[in-house]
Design a protein around this motif. Structure first.
Motif, PDB file in Angstrom:
ATOM      1  N   ASP A  51      19.706 -23.993 -45.456  1.00 30.55           N
ATOM      2  CA  ASP A  51      19.664 -25.315 -44.831  1.00 30.55           C
ATOM      3  C   ASP A  51      19.853 -25.148 -43.335  1.00 30.55           C
ATOM      4  O   ASP A  51      20.809 -24.527 -42.906  1.00 30.55           O
ATOM      5  CB  ASP A  51      20.834 -26.184 -45.329  1.00 30.55           C
ATOM      6  CG  ASP A  51      20.789 -26.366 -46.791  1.00 30.55           C
ATOM      7  OD1 ASP A  51      21.485 -25.606 -47.494  1.00 30.55           O
ATOM      8  OD2 ASP A  51      20.057 -27.260 -47.244  1.00 30.55           O
ATOM      9  N   PHE A  52      18.966 -25.734 -42.560  1.00 28.18           N
ATOM     10  CA  PHE A  52      19.205 -25.761 -41.122  1.00 28.18           C
ATOM     11  C   PHE A  52      18.580 -27.009 -40.525  1.00 28.18           C
ATOM     12  O   PHE A  52      17.839 -27.745 -41.184  1.00 28.18           O
ATOM     13  CB  PHE A  52      18.703 -24.494 -40.421  1.00 28.18           C
ATOM     14  CG  PHE A  52      17.240 -24.179 -40.644  1.00 28.18           C
ATOM     15  CD1 PHE A  52      16.866 -23.203 -41.552  1.00 28.18           C
ATOM     16  CD2 PHE A  52      16.249 -24.845 -39.936  1.00 28.18           C
ATOM     17  CE1 PHE A  52      15.531 -22.897 -41.751  1.00 28.18           C
ATOM     18  CE2 PHE A  52      14.918 -24.544 -40.135  1.00 28.18           C
ATOM     19  CZ  PHE A  52      14.553 -23.575 -41.056  1.00 28.18           C
ATOM     20  N   SER A  53      18.938 -27.252 -39.280  1.00 28.60           N
ATOM     21  CA  SER A  53      18.437 -28.426 -38.575  1.00 28.60           C
ATOM     22  C   SER A  53      17.985 -28.020 -37.189  1.00 28.60           C
ATOM     23  O   SER A  53      18.430 -27.005 -36.655  1.00 28.60           O
ATOM     24  CB  SER A  53      19.529 -29.482 -38.430  1.00 28.60           C
ATOM     25  OG  SER A  53      20.162 -29.707 -39.655  1.00 28.60           O
ATOM     26  N   THR A  54      17.115 -28.844 -36.624  1.00 31.87           N
ATOM     27  CA  THR A  54      16.751 -28.647 -35.219  1.00 31.87           C
ATOM     28  C   THR A  54      17.148 -29.910 -34.469  1.00 31.87           C
ATOM     29  O   THR A  54      16.777 -31.016 -34.850  1.00 31.87           O
ATOM     30  CB  THR A  54      15.240 -28.411 -35.047  1.00 31.87           C
ATOM     31  OG1 THR A  54      14.534 -29.242 -35.958  1.00 31.87           O
ATOM     32  CG2 THR A  54      14.879 -26.964 -35.308  1.00 31.87           C
ATOM     33  N   TYR A  55      17.918 -29.700 -33.419  1.00 29.26           N
ATOM     34  CA  TYR A  55      18.436 -30.803 -32.626  1.00 29.26           C
ATOM     35  C   TYR A  55      17.806 -30.827 -31.251  1.00 29.26           C
ATOM     36  O   TYR A  55      17.435 -29.799 -30.718  1.00 29.26           O
ATOM     37  CB  TYR A  55      19.962 -30.683 -32.472  1.00 29.26           C
ATOM     38  CG  TYR A  55      20.695 -30.837 -33.768  1.00 29.26           C
ATOM     39  CD1 TYR A  55      21.293 -29.746 -34.383  1.00 29.26           C
ATOM     40  CD2 TYR A  55      20.786 -32.077 -34.399  1.00 29.26           C
ATOM     41  CE1 TYR A  55      21.961 -29.888 -35.583  1.00 29.26           C
ATOM     42  CE2 TYR A  55      21.452 -32.225 -35.597  1.00 29.26           C
ATOM     43  CZ  TYR A  55      22.045 -31.123 -36.186  1.00 29.26           C
ATOM     44  OH  TYR A  55      22.701 -31.263 -37.374  1.00 29.26           O
ATOM     45  N   PRO A  56      17.719 -32.009 -30.650  1.00 28.76           N
ATOM     46  CA  PRO A  56      17.142 -32.094 -29.301  1.00 28.76           C
ATOM     47  C   PRO A  56      18.006 -31.437 -28.228  1.00 28.76           C
ATOM     48  O   PRO A  56      17.519 -31.147 -27.150  1.00 28.76           O
ATOM     49  CB  PRO A  56      17.004 -33.594 -29.035  1.00 28.76           C
ATOM     50  CG  PRO A  56      17.764 -34.273 -30.094  1.00 28.76           C
ATOM     51  CD  PRO A  56      18.008 -33.326 -31.213  1.00 28.76           C
ATOM     52  N   ASP A  57      19.285 -31.248 -28.496  1.00 28.43           N
ATOM     53  CA  ASP A  57      20.076 -30.516 -27.511  1.00 28.43           C
ATOM     54  C   ASP A  57      21.158 -29.721 -28.219  1.00 28.43           C
ATOM     55  O   ASP A  57      21.543 -30.024 -29.346  1.00 28.43           O
ATOM     56  CB  ASP A  57      20.702 -31.466 -26.473  1.00 28.43           C
ATOM     57  CG  ASP A  57      21.575 -32.504 -27.132  1.00 28.43           C
ATOM     58  OD1 ASP A  57      21.157 -33.662 -27.213  1.00 28.43           O
ATOM     59  OD2 ASP A  57      22.682 -32.138 -27.612  1.00 28.43           O
ATOM     60  N   ALA A  58      21.636 -28.733 -27.539  1.00 31.62           N
ATOM     61  CA  ALA A  58      22.585 -27.790 -28.145  1.00 31.62           C
ATOM     62  C   ALA A  58      24.022 -28.179 -27.883  1.00 31.62           C
ATOM     63  O   ALA A  58      24.927 -27.402 -28.138  1.00 31.62           O
ATOM     64  CB  ALA A  58      22.318 -26.389 -27.604  1.00 31.62           C
ATOM     65  N   PRO A  83      16.993 -27.814 -26.660  1.00 27.35           N
ATOM     66  CA  PRO A  83      16.962 -27.968 -28.122  1.00 27.35           C
ATOM     67  C   PRO A  83      17.347 -26.655 -28.797  1.00 27.35           C
ATOM     68  O   PRO A  83      17.205 -25.578 -28.218  1.00 27.35           O
ATOM     69  CB  PRO A  83      15.498 -28.311 -28.402  1.00 27.35           C
ATOM     70  CG  PRO A  83      14.751 -27.901 -27.203  1.00 27.35           C
ATOM     71  CD  PRO A  83      15.680 -27.926 -26.047  1.00 27.35           C
ATOM     72  N   ALA A  84      17.846 -26.775 -30.012  1.00 22.11           N
ATOM     73  CA  ALA A  84      18.316 -25.572 -30.694  1.00 22.11           C
ATOM     74  C   ALA A  84      18.228 -25.722 -32.191  1.00 22.11           C
ATOM     75  O   ALA A  84      18.265 -26.826 -32.738  1.00 22.11           O
ATOM     76  CB  ALA A  84      19.759 -25.278 -30.297  1.00 22.11           C
ATOM     77  N   TYR A  85      18.090 -24.601 -32.864  1.00 24.18           N
ATOM     78  CA  TYR A  85      18.242 -24.530 -34.309  1.00 24.18           C
ATOM     79  C   TYR A  85      19.738 -24.409 -34.578  1.00 24.18           C
ATOM     80  O   TYR A  85      20.442 -23.696 -33.883  1.00 24.18           O
ATOM     81  CB  TYR A  85      17.527 -23.293 -34.863  1.00 24.18           C
ATOM     82  CG  TYR A  85      16.042 -23.469 -35.070  1.00 24.18           C
ATOM     83  CD1 TYR A  85      15.177 -23.549 -33.996  1.00 24.18           C
ATOM     84  CD2 TYR A  85      15.495 -23.556 -36.358  1.00 24.18           C
ATOM     85  CE1 TYR A  85      13.814 -23.714 -34.186  1.00 24.18           C
ATOM     86  CE2 TYR A  85      14.138 -23.720 -36.556  1.00 24.18           C
ATOM     87  CZ  TYR A  85      13.301 -23.802 -35.460  1.00 24.18           C
ATOM     88  OH  TYR A  85      11.957 -23.966 -35.647  1.00 24.18           O
ATOM     89  N   ALA A  86      20.200 -25.080 -35.606  1.00 27.84           N
ATOM     90  CA  ALA A  86      21.636 -25.067 -35.921  1.00 27.84           C
ATOM     91  C   ALA A  86      21.839 -24.935 -37.412  1.00 27.84           C
ATOM     92  O   ALA A  86      20.945 -25.303 -38.182  1.00 27.84           O
ATOM     93  CB  ALA A  86      22.281 -26.346 -35.404  1.00 27.84           C
ATOM     94  N   PRO A  87      22.976 -24.500 -37.884  1.00 27.91           N
ATOM     95  CA  PRO A  87      24.145 -24.076 -37.111  1.00 27.91           C
ATOM     96  C   PRO A  87      24.025 -22.695 -36.491  1.00 27.91           C
ATOM     97  O   PRO A  87      24.754 -22.364 -35.577  1.00 27.91           O
ATOM     98  CB  PRO A  87      25.272 -24.069 -38.158  1.00 27.91           C
ATOM     99  CG  PRO A  87      24.570 -23.849 -39.447  1.00 27.91           C
ATOM    100  CD  PRO A  87      23.214 -24.467 -39.329  1.00 27.91           C
ATOM    101  N   THR A  88      23.115 -21.888 -37.009  1.00 29.58           N
ATOM    102  CA  THR A  88      22.986 -20.557 -36.414  1.00 29.58           C
ATOM    103  C   THR A  88      21.531 -20.139 -36.485  1.00 29.58           C
ATOM    104  O   THR A  88      20.722 -20.754 -37.190  1.00 29.58           O
ATOM    105  CB  THR A  88      23.889 -19.537 -37.136  1.00 29.58           C
ATOM    106  OG1 THR A  88      23.678 -18.259 -36.521  1.00 29.58           O
ATOM    107  CG2 THR A  88      23.510 -19.426 -38.596  1.00 29.58           C
TER     108      THR A  88
END
Lengths: 225, 277, 641
Positions: free
Chosen positions: A58-65, A84-89
């Protein structure tokens, strides 16, 4: 004898200094997010007649880190909070040869791809499900990010996975309304696979500057163990 | 006043004669230098003939073979030249070393020879001949890389950070794997979407940069079936090391089948394979 | 000999002598430079905070401020500003600037004495090699396994870039800095260089160029290699601006130094030192300086255009707006190829001096060697596009550039002729510098021959961008030029430091270096044959063995350099005191005292022959021949038959 001893000591001292600098470079690693996400087990599955482990990422991509969307720590401690970043890692671990199901929440906005090749999924096992519906490909002009996992250099195993996600145009900061993408793929043999996003959301030439050229935001590794 | 002619003869006599003096043939300096030279040349030639062939990847086109042949030829040609310099260097340590580094007094001076017009002329002359040979070799191979003839198969190569895509114009097929039919002239039309990349299908023996804003071309005719790697040979940023793709040279019918598997219609495949695109 | 007259360096100066110089030193310049950089950062940050190009402009302004501030702090601008005000420096000021009365402190200051500048350069060069070498060890350690995660790809690319550029800077100045400054004027019989203040300036400007490039690691790292090809470098993080500032600053220094060397050679020779009596080292240095004057401005232009593309949005290299990466590549290589001869020629000149002194024989083919050196210099400006055979820029120019590149092997080959001609039937004395001559011979053949492979276009179509290229240029630059420079250090160490380098420890260093070079770079030729690309953080498994061989060699090589570093430091401090002419050599620098007096000679020398009179009648060991030397084996040798 004394000269020999002092020479050897000096060489060792030099080696220690160089090694210390090496440790400095190793720990810097341009401040990628810490930790590897170990895929959680969903039991087993039968794939092409063989039984393999079935796991989930499971991961998410957010507009900012900055981490404000997830109400927690910045995704990139010490990095640029507005990228933007992929999270959590950015590092994932799966068993080799396993059936990996990916659940991806995409919050970021987007635009048109520079290469339509990436609008279609490649190397997946089973259907691509976007926002609950089985889909053939993502709208070329409205892509958020891609998750493109390439085979190891020089190893012709045929392993290659690439899936795009739609842009979350109207609500990039609404935590209740991500674009959801779900797909599965068969992990390659034991190895280290580099992945990166092929949607140019950065600055400068080709849109691949800034965030796209900085390790850890839009790039990472998949370890098959 | 001795004439220049006598000058030269004396010069040669003084320089060269001592090499041929000193007892039985095998003890004379010239013989010793010759033996060292011959051994080193032999080693160089053996290395040149045996080593590259084993280390190079298996080439699938004549151009690839040209590159390998050039390496072998140049190594064999360089061996006697390098051996000549090395032999004199080594012999100088064996025979002309008059004082070790442990001593703080220098040995007595050597003979005051400041040059030899003959040696200089021979040396420069030999260099010129060597360069001409190398040039003819190189220009010969380069000339054989002619412009494409008829029925050329076109492949469009697009490089981007950090990925290669190949499209087969007219068939609608775009792929991340480069499949080519054997014994056909393939013209690659290469460009980049962002920065300069190096399109290097290794075992095809040719490469060219993918430049943004321009299209470059190379023509290759693979003549063996087999796999090859495409690597990026021009540093292009973060994931340059991972910019690999795989290639395969297959028979014409396998090629047509593959295109259809990728979604091309039968009619487009037929006209494409005839080189009409 | 005993001198009754007082020495110039013992002059007692008045309390105001030197003016502003009295208060300036490295320890003042460093904080002042940081302070100025900080002001520059504040101002640009405040003015441009919201601009899209914010980061790039800020970094550029900050580092330009650093360079100006540091140089102001060290004293570069003192004399020009004084002159602009209509005044000049007094005689006492000149003596103060030359280091009189300051003891060891003058090494930390702006000192116009060319011997001090030469020593400062030596220390700077060793520091730069330590930095560059450490980065090389990072690279080789990363490449031990195919999928190593020791360094992220971004860190790796940044290290590869800085390693390359630091080494290029270090190799350009490694012979021309210490030896063309310290030794060359003495070889000419001069009192100092033509422009002593510019001499000090060239050193301190290089020093100020070092922090920007080291700071690239914390500014995101440059990811485009030392060649920083556009358009990739237009895309790079703000570190690229710092890198470009380093280049521009460095070019200023090299230009000034080059002019100084050439003018000194043409105008400051002592009586009797005609051009045909110049030591070959001087010829190597001036041709290299001339080639540098041609080439370095191109480097400055390439990077200035890069900065404007990045900071203000010009489109020299941006394809979308009509620019081309090819423009950068051409301008860069117009510098890049002559530049390697700027690196090589002084080292060749130095190693030829070593060959002559330790074979106790005249230099073989002096005139032909000068022709060769000039030939290399002239041809070097006509070969640049052999770096661009596979760019697709101008396919019809492949043949002409292949021709010129292969032609350059002819004058380069003359170097080997002269070395083997010199050692031929000589009286070889195997002191430490001579060891490095033999290693140079071995390495430079391999480097030169592999260059021929690359000049062949069909072969280059396989080898471009491949580790074979890396192995080739390391053999020529490290194995050839740097070994020549190491020989020069061992040769001139007694004159520069007044002490002898320890031979025993030196030989240990030599063997580790010699063997380390072979293993490291044969491993890389192997990688190249197999098809491994350059500048890759991870690679295909088939290259693993070759890489492990190369890394093993690198560790051996590192050990060798560390042993040599120890030897230099220890001998400098506690080595056996050297006599004025320990090698019984003939060039002028060996015929003055050690330590060298302030104006080099107590009595102006008059030269009657070149410094290669070994074996000639009347030639006393350790002195120039009393009569003009005669060329060749004529039966009329001088007047003594």
């Amino acid at each position: 004898m004394k000269r020999t001893v002092s020479t050897v000591l000096f060489v060792l001292l030099g080696a220690v200094v160089i090694a210390a600098i090496g440790v400095g470079f190793w720990s810097q690693a341009y401040r990628a997010p810490a930790g590897t996400q170990v895929a959680k087990s969903l039991g087993t599955a039968v794939v092409n007649g063989k039984t393999v482990p079935h796991v989930e990422l499971d991961f998410s991509t957010y507009p900012d880190a900055s981490g404000t969307m997830i109400g927690g720590q910045p995704i990139h401690p010490g990095g640029n909070p507005s990228w933007p970043a992929y999270a959590p890692t950015n590092k994932f671990q799966v068993p080799a040869g396993a059936l990996v199901t990916v659940k991806w929440n995409q919050y970021d906005s987007g635009g048109a791809l520079n290469n339509n090749y990436f609008a279609w999924p490649h190397g997946i096992y089973g259907p691509l499900v976007v926002n609950g519906k089985v889909t053939d490909h993502i709208d070329l002009s409205n892509v958020g990010h891609t998750f493109t996992v390439r085979g190891e250099p020089g190893v012709d195993s045929g392993f290659f996975v690439s899936v795009a996600s739609p842009a979350n145009g109207d609500s990039p900061t609404d935590t209740s309304k991500p674009q959801t993408v779900e797909f599965s793929f068969i992990a390659g043999a034991k190895g280290t696979y580099a992945w990166n996003c092929e949607f140019p959301c950065g600055l400068s030439i080709g849109g691949f500057g800034a965030v796209m050229s900085s390790y850890g935001y839009m790039s990472g590794y998949l370890y098959a163990v | 006043m001795p004439s220049d002619h006598d000058h030269k003869r004396e010069e040669i006599a003084e320089e060269v004669a001592p090499l041929f003096e000193g007892g039985p043939i095998w003890r004379r300096p010239a013989a010793k230098i010759f033996v060292i030279w011959a051994i080193m040349t032999a080693i160089g030639v053996v290395i040149g003939v045996m080593l590259p062939v084993h280390i190079f990847p298996k080439m699938v086109s004549p151009q690839g073979k040209d590159a390998l042949d050039t390496v072998v030829f140049f190594t064999v040609l360089a061996a006697p030249v390098a051996a000549f310099v090395y032999a004199i260097g080594l012999y100088s340590l064996l025979a002309w070393r008059k004082m070790s580094g442990k001593s703080d007094t220098p040995p007595p001076d050597g003979p005051p020879h400041r040059g030899s017009g003959l040696a200089e002329a021979l040396w420069v002359g030999a260099s010129v001949v060597l360069v001409i040979v190398l040039l003819i070799w190189g220009m010969g191979f380069l000339a054989s890389e002619t412009a494409p003839q008829n029925n050329v198969v076109q492949v469009n190569v697009t490089g981007q950070q950090w990925f290669w895509t190949y499209s087969y114009p007219g068939t609608g097929v775009t792929s991340n794997k480069l499949v080519l039919p054997v014994n056909r002239e393939i013209q690659f039309n290469i460009t980049s979407m962002d920065v300069t990349h190096g399109f290097w299908p290794v075992e095809l023996g040719d490469q060219i940069d993918a430049n943004p804003g321009f299209i470059t071309h190379i023509t290759v005719e693979p003549n063996q079936l087999g796999n090859f790697d495409v690597r990026c040979s021009q540093l292009c940023g973060l994931y340059h090391a991972y910019m690999y793709s795989h290639g395969q040279v297959v028979t014409s019918s396998q090629f047509a089948t593959w295109l259809q598997d990728q979604g091309a219609s039968v009619s487009s495949v037929t006209s494409y394979a005839l080189g009409k695109n | 000999m005993t001198i009754a007259a007082p020495r110039l360096e013992d002059t007692k100066l008045g309390p105001k002598a030197g003016g502003l110089y009295r208060h300036q030193s490295f320890f003042v310049a460093l904080p002042f430079g940081i302070f100025t950089a900080f002001i520059g950062w504040l101002v640009s940050h405040a003015l441009l905070q919201n601009s899209n190009w914010g980061s790039d402009m800020v970094v550029t302004v900050t580092f330009v401020s650093w360079v100006i501030g540091f140089n102001a702090g060290i004293g570069t601008f003192n004399a020009p500003f004084r002159w602009l005000r209509g005044k000049d420096q007094t005689h006492d000021d000149h003596l103060y600037a030359a280091g009189v009365g300051q003891g060891w402190k003058r090494y930390w200051k702006y000192c116009t004495d060319h011997k001090v500048v030469g020593t400062q350069y030596l220390v700077l060069v060793m520091t730069l090699f330590f930095v560059g070498g450490t980065l090389a060890m990072m690279i080789r350690t990363q490449l031990i396994t195919p999928h190593s995660q020791f360094l992220s790809p971004q860190t790796y690319n940044a290290i590869v870039t800085v390693h390359g550029m630091v080494m290029i800077i270090a190799t350009i100045i490694m012979v021309s800095g210490p030896f063309a400054n310290f030794i060359l004027p003495i070889m000419l019989g001069a009192k100092d260089m033509a422009f002593p203040r510019l001499n000090a300036m060239s050193l301190w400007v290089v020093v100020s160029a070092v922090p920007p490039i080291l700071s690239t690691f914390v500014l995101g790292g440059t990811d485009s290699g030392w060649t920083t090809y556009a358009p990739l470098s237009v895309q790079s993080p703000p570190a690229q601006d710092a890198f470009s500032i380093t280049i521009i600053t460095f070019v200023v220094s090299v230009t000034v130094a080059g002019i100084n060397t050439i003018v000194t050679t043409f105008t400051m020779r002592t009586k009797g030192m005609s051009m045909s009596r110049l030591p070959i080292f001087v010829w190597g240095s001036i041709v290299a300086a001339a080639v540098g004057l041609y080439a370095m401005p191109a480097f400055l232009m390439a990077h200035s255009a890069l900065i404007t593309d990045r900071v203000v949005g010009t489109s020299f290299y941006a394809p979308a707006q009509g620019g081309a990466g090819w423009l950068y590549e051409n301008v860069f290589w117009i510098m890049g190829h002559p530049e390697v001869y700027v690196i090589l020629l002084p080292a060749v000149g130095a190693i030829l001096e070593v060959a002559s002194t330790f074979s106790r024989k005249p230099l073989f083919g002096y005139k032909v060697m000068i022709g060769g050196i000039i030939g290399v210099g002239v041809l070097s400006i006509m070969v640049w596009a052999h770096h661009m055979f596979t760019t697709g820029w101008a396919p019809s120019l492949a043949d002409p550039f292949m021709l010129t590149t292969e032609l350059i092997s002819i004058p380069t080959g003359i170097i080997f002729l002269c070395i083997i001609g010199t050692i031929w039937r000589g009286s070889i004395w195997t002191k430490l510098p001579m060891y490095f001559l033999y290693l140079f011979l071995w390495n430079f053949i391999i480097g030169g021959v592999t260059g021929i492979y690359l000049s062949d276009v069909p072969a280059d179509q396989y080898f471009h961008g491949n580790m074979f290229v890396t192995a080739h240029f390391h053999y020529t630059l490290l194995g050839g030029a740097m070994i020549g420079a190491t020989g020069a250090v061992c040769y001139w160490f007694p004159k520069m430091t007044g002490r002898m380098l320890n031979e025993r420890v030196g030989k240990w260093a030599f063997w580790f270096i010699a063997i380390g070079i072979q293993i490291t770079y044969y491993g890389q030729f192997w990688e190249g044959f197999e098809g491994m690309p350059r500048r890759v953080a991870n690679y295909a498994p088939l290259f693993e063995t070759a890489n492990q061989v190369s890394t093993t060699g690198a560790y051996i090589l590192m050990t060798g350099w560390l042993i040599l570093l120890y030897n230099i430091i220890h001998s400098w401090h506690k080595g056996e005191i050297a006599s004025a002419n320990p090698w019984h050599a003939k060039s002028l620098e060996w015929h003055t005292l050690t330590p060298v007096p302030l104006e080099n000679f107590l009595v102006d020398p008059v030269v009657t022959s070149d410094p290669y009179g070994y074996g000639e009648p009347g030639s006393v060991p350790g002195a120039p021949a009393p009569e003009p030397a005669v060329v060749g084996a004529s039966s009329n040798q001088g007047g003594s038959h």
